[in-house]
Write an enzyme that holds these catalytic residues in place. Structure first.
Site, PDB file in Angstrom:
ATOM      1  N   LEU A   2      43.219  36.773  43.238  1.00 56.18           N
ATOM      2  CA  LEU A   2      42.302  35.630  43.347  1.00 56.18           C
ATOM      3  C   LEU A   2      41.625  35.337  42.010  1.00 56.18           C
ATOM      4  O   LEU A   2      41.213  34.227  41.733  1.00 56.18           O
ATOM      5  CB  LEU A   2      41.230  35.911  44.401  1.00 56.18           C
ATOM      6  CG  LEU A   2      41.712  35.997  45.850  1.00 56.18           C
ATOM      7  CD1 LEU A   2      40.575  36.447  46.751  1.00 56.18           C
ATOM      8  CD2 LEU A   2      42.253  34.660  46.324  1.00 56.18           C
ATOM      9  N   GLY A   3      41.481  36.379  41.198  1.00 46.44           N
ATOM     10  CA  GLY A   3      40.809  36.181  39.915  1.00 46.44           C
ATOM     11  C   GLY A   3      40.644  37.526  39.261  1.00 46.44           C
ATOM     12  O   GLY A   3      41.004  38.548  39.844  1.00 46.44           O
ATOM     13  N   GLY A  63      37.742  39.952  37.440  1.00 45.45           N
ATOM     14  CA  GLY A  63      36.355  40.156  37.034  1.00 45.45           C
ATOM     15  C   GLY A  63      36.337  41.036  35.801  1.00 45.45           C
ATOM     16  O   GLY A  63      37.386  41.450  35.303  1.00 45.45           O
ATOM     17  N   LYS A 119      38.125  44.043  45.335  1.00 43.48           N
ATOM     18  CA  LYS A 119      38.198  44.461  43.942  1.00 43.48           C
ATOM     19  C   LYS A 119      38.312  45.981  43.951  1.00 43.48           C
ATOM     20  O   LYS A 119      37.427  46.657  44.488  1.00 43.48           O
ATOM     21  CB  LYS A 119      36.901  44.015  43.271  1.00 43.48           C
ATOM     22  CG  LYS A 119      36.847  44.099  41.784  1.00 43.48           C
ATOM     23  CD  LYS A 119      35.560  43.390  41.346  1.00 43.48           C
ATOM     24  CE  LYS A 119      35.346  43.448  39.869  1.00 43.48           C
ATOM     25  NZ  LYS A 119      34.109  42.759  39.484  1.00 43.48           N
ATOM     26  N   ASP A 137      25.856  38.127  32.237  1.00 45.02           N
ATOM     27  CA  ASP A 137      27.090  37.364  32.025  1.00 45.02           C
ATOM     28  C   ASP A 137      27.038  36.075  32.848  1.00 45.02           C
ATOM     29  O   ASP A 137      27.983  35.734  33.554  1.00 45.02           O
ATOM     30  CB  ASP A 137      28.313  38.218  32.396  1.00 45.02           C
ATOM     31  CG  ASP A 137      29.614  37.665  31.791  1.00 45.02           C
ATOM     32  OD1 ASP A 137      29.533  36.827  30.863  1.00 45.02           O
ATOM     33  OD2 ASP A 137      30.693  38.064  32.255  1.00 45.02           O
TER      34      ASP A 137
END
Length: 536
Positions: free
Chosen positions: A54-55, A57, A77, A170
């Site tokens: 999905l992405g 990190g 994750k 961040d």
């Protein structure tokens, strides 16, 4: 080396155990123990993890997973714990500790954590609406009203983490996600860089994405104010449609330290003075002159946004709060745990009411806020409000966290369906024996919960007297109409006592107890509040 937040890991998982304990002390044992799983509980038992990424990190890739019980989608994750450096391990522990203690409508939810031999998996709600960054790219830039709405939501998340001693470090357009394609509801993600921060100390580690990094971070001497600079950069891009700092790395660093952002006249002219002022006051090199999250929420750009005027805090919500206050300890413990299994759709029906209760935007509700709102809108007297508040504050932190509020909404405002009952039973049955034992309760709730000791709580729900709670007993107990005689009596005494104390015109709590049993508080309110949007 980098300043790590958790203590250095011991021989076993001392580091993680410490992180879990610290999170529990902030947000409550139920909130953590019900979501933190150790063997025999395994990720694979509850979720089917797909290969779809999905992405990614800061600390690893995020995969799509499906709950085996509800078939709903989640994001996972995973981290390897073996063979990673001590600093890296401390970073992972820090991320886990911070994320476990996060509890706010505008922060992505951590649903479950699985610790196994050499591995740690974090299961989060799946945000299908994509990054704020992507939406800005598609639209080139936002209208001022949309930009203000986004800024307001981002600030609520930042003010919440700052008021709970966490700095994100961040903040950028990529770390705010929309919950769905159709929605403009934003949530903050990725605590890989975050740090628990003691006020009046400075941090040294440079981190974050250069284009968004604050000058104070580049000087390696900064505080939580670094997040506000990064927010300033984010809102700059949303409003003007280009990056404030660009060019080679050296050029960016020099420009950031000098606070020299590019002003393109043709784009600035289209933006109001109020919006320009908001960005300018965030992009101030001196962190002490820069707006804080609290101040930014009071800036006219945010305050004057075209807010939806409908009110979400209605009589039915207050009803739910009051009935939670009279529920048995076991029911409250079960509802507190259920609140962590609610779907986003279920939470979204009541979350704005929580934000309205939170008068100072700190992300939790304090006693003064609670009393003020309940008195002003529903004429609930101070002593009554105190009783309800104490019942809701299951963790005794003198503030009501978002999920403590959600717990009170379960069963009245949010239905207690089979999946919810099953998922929650599983959170108590930590050894997967098929029944909830006294030891299970002890492990999940601690020695006592809401003032009742564990044996007493067990007796409340152990209908057959067998010494443990089967799934059948669990369902029977929670499905029976709340209000065994004992609870009805408490509610009746509350109201009758109130009647004797005051003889002014009838207000909510001044109804005969019999009437209360039948109709609830909503019967005592007429007009606008009773007909508000979230009561249907």
């Amino acid at each position: 080396g980098p300043v790590s937040m958790g203590q250095a890991a011991g021989k076993d998982d001392g580091g993680l155990a410490g992180a879990v304990n610290r999170a529990s002390s902030k947000i409550g044992k139920v909130a953590v123990s019900g979501r933190y799983h150790r063997p025999p509980q395994k990720l694979e038992d509850d979720y089917a993890v797909a290969r779809k990424v999905l992405g990614s990190g800061y600390n690893g890739q995020v995969f799509l997973a499906t709950s085996k019980l509800t078939k709903k989608k989640f994001a996972v994750k995973g981290f390897k714990l073996n063979g990673v450096s001590r600093d890296k391990k401390a970073e992972l522990e820090a991320e886990c500790e911070i994320f476990l203690a996060m509890d706010h409508p505008h922060v992505a939810r951590l649903v479950d954590v699985y610790q196994s031999e050499g591995r740690l998996d974090l299961v989060m709600e799946c945000m299908s609406g994509g990054e704020l960054f992507t939406r800005v790219q598609k639209r080139k830039r936002f209208s001022e009203a949309d930009a203000a709405t986004a800024a307001y939501q981002m600030l609520l998340a930042i003010n919440y983490i700052h008021s709970h001693d966490v700095v994100h470090r961040d903040i950028k357009l990529e770390n705010f996600l929309y919950e769905s394609e159709e929605s403009d509801y934003l949530k903050l993600i990725d605590f890989g860089f975050s740090k628990v921060w003691k006020k009046n100390t400075s941090m040294q580690l440079s981190c974050g994405t250069l284009a968004y990094v604050a000058p104070d971070v580049l000087m390696q001497n900064y505080s939580s104010q670094c997040d506000l600079w990064s927010l300033g950069v984010s809102v700059f891009i949303i409003l003007f449609g280009y990056m404030p700092f660009s060019g080679s790395e050296d050029k960016q660093i020099n420009d950031i330290k000098a606070g020299r952002y590019v002003v393109k006249k043709q784009y600035w002219e289209r933006v109001s003075d109020v919006a320009q002022d908001f960005v300018k006051k965030l992009l101030l090199v001196d962190p002490l002159k820069r707006l804080t999250a609290e101040q930014a929420l009071q800036h006219p750009f945010v305050v004057r946004r075209q807010a939806k005027t409908e009110e979400h805090l209605c009589a039915a919500t207050v009803d739910a709060l009051i009935s939670f206050g009279t529920a048995s300890s076991f029911r409250r413990a079960a509802m507190s745990m259920m609140a962590w299994s609610l779907t986003n759709e279920e939470r979204s029906t009541v979350r704005q009411a929580f934000i309205e209760l939170d008068q100072d935007n700190s992300g939790t509700v304090k006693l003064w806020e609670f009393k003020k709102v309940l008195l002003a809108k529903f004429h609930v007297k101070s002593e009554e409000a105190q009783v309800i508040f104490t019942a809701l504050d299951t963790n005794n932190t003198d503030e009501i966290h978002y999920t403590e509020f959600l717990a009170a909404m379960v069963s009245t405002r949010i239905s207690m369906h089979d999946d919810l009952l099953k998922a929650t039973f599983g959170r108590f049955d930590v050894d997967k024996s098929g029944t909830i034992t006294v030891n299970n309760l002890r492990e999940v709730l601690g020695e006592n919960f809401a003032g009742s000791d564990i044996d007493q709580i067990m007796r409340e729900a152990d209908i057959t007297g067998s010494g443990d709670i089967t799934y059948e007993e669990w369902i029977r107990y929670l499905r029976q109409e709340q209000g065994t005689e004992k609870q009805k009596d408490v509610a009746a005494q509350l109201i009758d006592g109130q009647l004797q104390k005051t003889n002014s015109e009838p207000k909510i709590l001044q109804m005969k107890s019999a009437e209360f049993g039948k109709k609830g508080v909503a019967a005592g309110t007429v007009g606008k509040e009773a007909a508000c949007c979230c009561c249907q």
